[in-house]
Scaffold this motif. Structure first.
Motif, PDB file in Angstrom:
ATOM      1  N   GLU A  92     -52.125 -16.203 -42.922  1.00 15.88           N
ATOM      2  CA  GLU A  92     -52.674 -17.315 -43.689  1.00 15.88           C
ATOM      3  C   GLU A  92     -51.816 -17.488 -44.939  1.00 15.88           C
ATOM      4  O   GLU A  92     -51.463 -16.509 -45.598  1.00 15.88           O
ATOM      5  CB  GLU A  92     -54.120 -17.029 -44.074  1.00 15.88           C
ATOM      6  N   GLU A  93     -51.460 -18.735 -45.228  1.00 16.17           N
ATOM      7  CA  GLU A  93     -50.698 -19.052 -46.429  1.00 16.17           C
ATOM      8  C   GLU A  93     -51.376 -20.218 -47.132  1.00 16.17           C
ATOM      9  O   GLU A  93     -52.042 -21.027 -46.496  1.00 16.17           O
ATOM     10  CB  GLU A  93     -49.253 -19.425 -46.093  1.00 16.17           C
ATOM     11  N   TYR A  94     -51.163 -20.293 -48.452  1.00 21.12           N
ATOM     12  CA  TYR A  94     -51.772 -21.350 -49.261  1.00 21.12           C
ATOM     13  C   TYR A  94     -50.689 -22.181 -49.931  1.00 21.12           C
ATOM     14  O   TYR A  94     -49.697 -21.635 -50.419  1.00 21.12           O
ATOM     15  CB  TYR A  94     -52.682 -20.751 -50.340  1.00 21.12           C
ATOM     16  N   TYR A  95     -50.911 -23.486 -49.951  1.00 19.79           N
ATOM     17  CA  TYR A  95     -49.991 -24.428 -50.589  1.00 19.79           C
ATOM     18  C   TYR A  95     -50.795 -25.309 -51.525  1.00 19.79           C
ATOM     19  O   TYR A  95     -51.522 -26.200 -51.086  1.00 19.79           O
ATOM     20  CB  TYR A  95     -49.259 -25.255 -49.527  1.00 19.79           C
ATOM     21  N   PHE A  96     -50.671 -25.030 -52.814  1.00 18.77           N
ATOM     22  CA  PHE A  96     -51.432 -25.771 -53.819  1.00 18.77           C
ATOM     23  C   PHE A  96     -50.792 -27.124 -54.069  1.00 18.77           C
ATOM     24  O   PHE A  96     -49.566 -27.245 -54.141  1.00 18.77           O
ATOM     25  CB  PHE A  96     -51.544 -24.952 -55.106  1.00 18.77           C
ATOM     26  N   CYS A 138     -62.475 -29.880 -45.759  1.00 20.51           N
ATOM     27  CA  CYS A 138     -62.097 -28.788 -44.855  1.00 20.51           C
ATOM     28  C   CYS A 138     -61.928 -29.202 -43.402  1.00 20.51           C
ATOM     29  O   CYS A 138     -61.926 -28.352 -42.527  1.00 20.51           O
ATOM     30  CB  CYS A 138     -63.088 -27.631 -44.955  1.00 20.51           C
ATOM     31  N   MET A 194     -60.741 -26.931 -54.876  1.00 21.03           N
ATOM     32  CA  MET A 194     -60.984 -25.683 -55.595  1.00 21.03           C
ATOM     33  C   MET A 194     -61.247 -26.012 -57.055  1.00 21.03           C
ATOM     34  O   MET A 194     -60.470 -26.710 -57.681  1.00 21.03           O
ATOM     35  CB  MET A 194     -59.779 -24.770 -55.490  1.00 21.03           C
ATOM     36  N   TYR A 225     -55.851 -27.506 -52.214  1.00 21.13           N
ATOM     37  CA  TYR A 225     -54.747 -26.796 -51.575  1.00 21.13           C
ATOM     38  C   TYR A 225     -54.896 -26.839 -50.063  1.00 21.13           C
ATOM     39  O   TYR A 225     -55.981 -27.033 -49.525  1.00 21.13           O
ATOM     40  CB  TYR A 225     -54.678 -25.343 -52.054  1.00 21.13           C
ATOM     41  N   ALA A 230     -54.596 -24.652 -46.707  1.00 24.12           N
ATOM     42  CA  ALA A 230     -54.569 -23.300 -46.149  1.00 24.12           C
ATOM     43  C   ALA A 230     -54.017 -23.436 -44.737  1.00 24.12           C
ATOM     44  O   ALA A 230     -54.477 -24.286 -43.963  1.00 24.12           O
ATOM     45  CB  ALA A 230     -55.966 -22.696 -46.113  1.00 24.12           C
ATOM     46  N   PRO A 288     -46.578 -26.445 -44.715  1.00 27.28           N
ATOM     47  CA  PRO A 288     -47.789 -26.088 -43.964  1.00 27.28           C
ATOM     48  C   PRO A 288     -47.799 -26.646 -42.542  1.00 27.28           C
ATOM     49  O   PRO A 288     -48.227 -25.964 -41.604  1.00 27.28           O
ATOM     50  CB  PRO A 288     -48.928 -26.702 -44.780  1.00 27.28           C
ATOM     51  N   TYR A 344     -58.629 -27.786 -48.782  1.00 27.87           N
ATOM     52  CA  TYR A 344     -59.784 -27.313 -49.539  1.00 27.87           C
ATOM     53  C   TYR A 344     -59.696 -27.796 -50.972  1.00 27.87           C
ATOM     54  O   TYR A 344     -58.620 -27.875 -51.548  1.00 27.87           O
ATOM     55  CB  TYR A 344     -59.827 -25.774 -49.561  1.00 27.87           C
TER      56      TYR A 344
END
Length: 165
Positions: free
Chosen positions: A58-62, A109, A164, A6, A8, A149, A162
């Motif tokens: 902070e936002e996450y995009y999988f 990262c 996961m 994803y 971040a 993003p 990142y």
């Protein structure tokens, strides 16, 4: 179940002074350590590699929804073909989205700074009409999802990829 890699996105960055990057437990909340890559040092442009930055949001995009959904990899192939390259593996030189595609070669990262985010977001802007003209709804859905993003990081943000498990 694995949800895969994803992005971040951290926005509204402000450089922190007086904190040691080694002693993470001393950092304030919402702190990002800027990492770089020897092969592509320009990815972090606009930020100081090794420095610490505070972020407001902070936002996450999988990139993958589940172990069964591997469409992201097909999407990358369609993206590079849309801009005139044969495939992700054969793409070479400078071409639209090359920084996004090459980011997979970087160490985990590696930070994409605001200037590189601007370049990538600009590629999304410039190629939007072509992406829409494909008539492929799933491709366009991923196009918009992965575009977001870099739009958020334009100007004063950062994007990190990142893995996961």
């Amino acid at each position: 179940m694995s949800v895969g890699p994803y992005f971040a996105v951290m926005s509204n960055l402000k450089k922190l002074e007086g904190y040691d990057p080694i002693y993470t437990w001393t950092w304030p909340r919402n702190t990002l350590a800027i990492t770089g890559d020897d092969k592509y040092p320009e990815y972090a442009e606009g930020l100081e590699i090794g420095a610490l930055y505070h972020y407001e949001e902070e936002e996450y995009y999988f990139l993958l929804n589940s172990e069964q959904d591997m469409y992201f990899f097909e999407w990358r192939e369609k993206l590079v073909q849309m801009v005139g390259q044969k495939s992700v593996d054969e793409a070479d030189g400078q071409y639209p989205f090359c920084e996004l595609i090459r980011h997979r070669e970087c160490a985990d990262c590696t930070t994409i700074g605001p200037l590189m985010s601007e370049r990538i977001a600009s590629d999304f802007d410039a190629w939007e009409y072509v992406a829409r003209s494909t008539g492929d709804a799933r491709f366009l859905e991923y196009y918009e999802h992965i575009r977001r993003p870099f739009e958020l990081a334009r100007g004063n943000g950062a994007v990190s990829l990142y893995a996961m498990a």
